[in-house]
Design an enzyme around this catalytic site. Structure first.
Site, short mmCIF file in Angstrom:
data_model
loop_
_atom_site.label_atom_id
_atom_site.label_comp_id
_atom_site.label_asym_id
_atom_site.label_seq_id
_atom_site.Cartn_x
_atom_site.Cartn_y
_atom_site.Cartn_z
N CYS A 2 0.81 -1.22 0.00
CA CYS A 2 0.00 0.00 0.00
C CYS A 2 0.85 1.28 0.00
O CYS A 2 1.87 1.36 0.68
CB CYS A 2 -0.88 0.04 1.23
SG CYS A 2 -1.91 -1.41 1.40
N ARG A 27 4.95 0.11 -5.96
CA ARG A 27 4.86 -0.66 -4.71
C ARG A 27 3.90 -1.85 -4.84
O ARG A 27 3.93 -2.75 -4.02
CB ARG A 27 4.38 0.26 -3.58
CG ARG A 27 5.33 1.39 -3.28
CD ARG A 27 4.71 2.38 -2.33
NE ARG A 27 4.60 1.83 -0.98
CZ ARG A 27 5.56 1.88 -0.07
NH1 ARG A 27 6.70 2.46 -0.36
NH2 ARG A 27 5.37 1.37 1.12
N TRP A 75 -2.93 -2.77 -1.59
CA TRP A 75 -2.52 -4.14 -1.95
C TRP A 75 -3.25 -5.04 -0.95
O TRP A 75 -2.96 -5.01 0.25
CB TRP A 75 -1.01 -4.28 -1.82
CG TRP A 75 -0.45 -5.57 -2.31
CD1 TRP A 75 -0.12 -5.87 -3.61
CD2 TRP A 75 -0.14 -6.73 -1.54
NE1 TRP A 75 0.37 -7.15 -3.67
CE2 TRP A 75 0.37 -7.70 -2.42
CE3 TRP A 75 -0.25 -7.04 -0.18
CZ2 TRP A 75 0.78 -8.96 -2.01
CZ3 TRP A 75 0.16 -8.30 0.24
CH2 TRP A 75 0.66 -9.24 -0.67
N LYS A 492 12.79 -15.45 -10.50
CA LYS A 492 12.49 -14.46 -11.56
C LYS A 492 11.46 -15.03 -12.52
O LYS A 492 10.52 -14.36 -12.92
CB LYS A 492 13.74 -14.09 -12.37
CG LYS A 492 14.75 -13.20 -11.74
CD LYS A 492 14.32 -11.78 -11.54
CE LYS A 492 13.62 -11.58 -10.24
NZ LYS A 492 14.38 -11.38 -9.04
N LYS A 610 6.19 -4.36 -4.48
CA LYS A 610 7.62 -4.07 -4.49
C LYS A 610 8.18 -4.05 -3.08
O LYS A 610 9.28 -4.50 -2.83
CB LYS A 610 7.84 -2.71 -5.16
CG LYS A 610 9.30 -2.29 -5.29
CD LYS A 610 10.01 -3.16 -6.30
CE LYS A 610 11.49 -2.90 -6.37
NZ LYS A 610 12.21 -4.06 -6.93
O1 M6R Z 1 13.17 -4.69 -0.55
P1 M6R Z 1 13.72 -6.03 -0.19
O2 M6R Z 1 15.03 -6.32 -0.85
O3 M6R Z 1 13.81 -6.25 1.29
O4 M6R Z 1 12.67 -7.06 -0.76
C1 M6R Z 1 12.77 -8.42 -0.51
C2 M6R Z 1 11.87 -9.22 -1.42
O5 M6R Z 1 10.54 -8.86 -1.22
C3 M6R Z 1 12.22 -9.00 -2.89
O6 M6R Z 1 13.56 -9.32 -3.17
C4 M6R Z 1 11.31 -9.86 -3.80
O7 M6R Z 1 11.60 -11.20 -3.62
C5 M6R Z 1 11.48 -9.43 -5.25
N1 M6R Z 1 10.20 -9.23 -5.85
C6 M6R Z 1 12.20 -10.42 -6.06
O8 M6R Z 1 12.29 -10.06 -7.39
#
Ligand code: M6R
Length: 615
Positions: A2, A27, A75, A492, A610
């Site tokens: 959100c 986000r 979200w 990915k 995100k």
């Molecule tokens: O912002 P952060 O690096 O802490 O986020 C961690 C995960 O949420 C993030 O890496 C997520 O797995 C991605 N969408 C992967 O592409």
């Protein structure tokens, strides 16, 4: 997750709020809404399910006007993405209106209490208890400020909240506990947002609300309180020292594409920053790391933690720390960290990795580590984020804003930073033998140009993806440093192409996943030059014997791998420690083109956010 934007001042705020929501789109969200106090003093709301253009349409059918307003991208956590569940939420008397990011964990109890008091709920959200509770305290004779504070004190869980009220039309109320909220100040205007991007062009004087902070702006002045003590706090703003956030596509077809292609420049920047320009007399530079050298000499164990891609970066980092230092290193998913009960003590270093600096699980791990007296060093991209501020020491990854939900440049910037950091700490501990490792350091300087070469394989990767993008599943195999790369490649693929994929340690294949192999299964084998090369070859042979589709990553000139692969993607020769960076970029592009051939929306994959600010 959100996003919140809010404004109070002398200007009409609808355009500002809508632009702000656009800047927070990355986000992740599934509905959006806006509320203002209109010129006749009523609260007016527009909210819609779906993307922002739905809200824009609603606004063009029924325009809003107002100088104080709040807006939100939701979200879904509690309750489906519907118009009723979208924020803002109103009290029953329509006088209190709020937007919220986070989760109210005791919402059931509060809902029950409010229902017993005759309140009728419109939505299924945890959030709706907040405006009703405030209205209830007001009806009992409390002042607006006290009703707001009293309500906050009853909320368990995480929140960032912005509120407007019919009876105080020019005033905006905000509070933060566990979810990010930033205020910007300019003359007689106040801006609020989940990150600074919505107001960075209007002001750089900002306040990062601390845990338990409550900010009230009444049209002329702002006051800050602590929710537990009720005491006044001095507002200490900081001046944001960053260029306007570069958020354009720069000619790329998507942010994810742009971010994949930014990697050579980012790596170059990080290497220069940490090693200087002189390849023969490098000087490690970690001035941002505010942890005394003596502590690094005294540590007896390292824990590394993160989520998703950051966890994979941490896993690669574990191998670096173990290679250069004689210390036990454990890598743990942040979402499991507290429950696994690691035996934390004051001689432990906990390295938390996060692009956004806001991931709730990672933040919770940090708090747990601090509770046990351990020192927390974070590897973070977003300056002044919650994780940045909660850590004893921070090393920034300098990757610039990452907008694509699937992390790409975040991972490679984290991996190179962890490599350099592990060498730096090993040097402090006198465990890194300079001469012996000099070839590695020299090779690091060649990394950006080798990444450029990897990116030149894009066309080949694109056509390879075209052949296999309709596969229903894929297996990714790697060993040692490239085992986490296999997991990241699979992640990915799942995230953006929605293809089921598993990342496995190649040696584990025969303990189960080998049963999946058949003529229709693409098996992506990371088989670049390494200590485990021969073993990897044997594993690929096992796939060949079962007629799986072999897509290999091999070092330039390797004819052996080519001879039994359906497809080979060649990687320039490099030091083994650097191979994860080159290999993962190939896997990023492969997932990208699987997704593109399927016609998926790559920057904002379904269901994902995100910045994951709930546990
Ligand atoms: O912002 P952060 O690096 O802490 O986020 C961690 C995960 O949420 C993030 O890496 C997520 O797995 C991605 N969408 C992967 O592409």
């Amino acid at each position: 997750m959100c996003g919140i934007v809010a404004y109070s001042g002398k200007k009409d705020c609808v355009d500002f709020l809508m632009n702000g929501l656009r800047l927070l789109e990355y986000r992740g969200y599934d509905s959006a809404g806006i509320a203002v106090v209109n010129p006749i003093g009523d609260i007016e709301i527009r909210k819609e399910c779906g993307m922002l253009h739905m809200l824009e349409k609603s606004l063009s059918n029924g325009p809003l006007q107002g100088k104080t307003g709040i807006a939100h991208t939701r979200w879904a956590t509690h309750g489906k993405p519907t118009q009723n569940n979208a924020h803002p939420h109103l009290s029953q008397d329509k006088k209190i209106c709020i937007v919220h990011n986070g989760i109210i964990e005791n919402h059931d109890v509060l809902r029950h209490e409010l229902k017993n008091a005759g309140i009728h709920f419109i939505s299924e959200t945890d959030t709706e208890v907040i405006p009703h509770l405030i209205a209830r305290y007001l009806s009992q004779g409390m002042s607006m400020k006290n009703a707001f504070m009293k309500t906050l004190s009853r909320l368990e869980g995480a929140f960032a909240i912005a509120m407007i009220a019919k009876d105080t039309p020019g005033t905006i109320y905000a509070a933060r506990k566990g979810s990010p909220l930033i205020a910007g100040f300019k003359d007689n205007e106040v801006f609020l947002a989940s990150d600074a991007s919505p107001f960075i062009t209007r002001t750089r004087e900002v306040l990062y609300l601390d845990e338990g902070d409550v900010l009230i702006f009444n049209g002329t002045s702002s006051r800050l309180f602590n929710v537990s003590s009720g005491r006044n706090k001095k507002i200490r703003t900081t001046r944001l020292n960053i260029k306007n956030l570069s958020i354009g596509l720069g000619g790329h077809e998507s942010y994810t594409h742009k971010e994949i292609h930014e990697q050579p420049e980012i790596l170059k920047r990080i290497i220069r920053l940490r090693l200087g320009n002189n390849r023969n007399a490098f000087q490690m530079c970690f001035n941002d790391l505010k942890i005394p050298d003596d502590f690094f000499r005294s540590i007896d164990r390292i824990y590394i933690t993160g989520c998703g891609t950051a966890y994979h970066a941490g896993y690669i980092g574990k191998y670096y720390f173990e290679e250069f230092m004689d210390l036990p290193v454990e890598v743990m998913l942040s979402s499991e960290f507290r429950y696994a009960k690691p035996k934390l003590n004051k001689n432990n270093l906990v390295i938390a990795i996060s692009q956004s600096g806001e991931t709730a699980d990672t933040l919770a791990s940090i708090l747990e580590a601090k509770k046990h007296g351990s020192t927390v060093l974070s590897v973070v991209n977003v300056l002044n984020s919650s994780i940045d501020r909660e850590s004893h020491g921070v090393v920034y990854t300098h990757a610039g804003p990452e907008i694509g939900v699937a992390s790409t440049k975040a991972l490679t910037s984290q991996v190179i930073t962890l490599l350099l950091l592990s060498i730096h700490i090993a040097q402090i501990r006198k465990e890194f033998k300079r001469k012996q490792k000099n070839p590695l350091l020299k090779e690091i300087f060649h990394l950006p140009s080798k990444v450029v070469k990897v990116l030149q394989a894009e066309k080949h990767i694109r056509s390879c993806a075209l052949k296999y993008h309709l596969a229903t599943s894929a297996l990714y195999l790697g060993r040692h440093l490239n085992f986490p790369v296999a997991m990241e490649g699979a992640l990915k693929n799942k995230e953006i192409s929605y293809m089921h994929a598993e990342g496995y340690a190649a040696g584990e294949m025969k303990h189960g996943p080998i049963a999946l192999i058949n003529k229709a299964l693409p098996v992506i084998c990371i088989c670049t030059a390494s200590k485990t090369y021969e073993k990897m070859i044997s594993n690929i042979k096992e796939v060949e014997a079962r007629e799986g589709i072999i897509i290999s990553l091999a070092t330039e000139g390797d004819e052996q791998v080519k001879s039994f692969s359906h497809e080979v993607i060649y990687i320039p020769e490099t030091a083994e420690e650097l191979s994860p960076i080159l290999n993962v970029i190939v896997l990023q592009m492969l997932a990208y083109y699987f997704a593109k051939h399927k016609g998926n929306q790559i920057d904002k994959p379904r269901n994902l956010a995100k910045s994951v600010t709930v546990e």
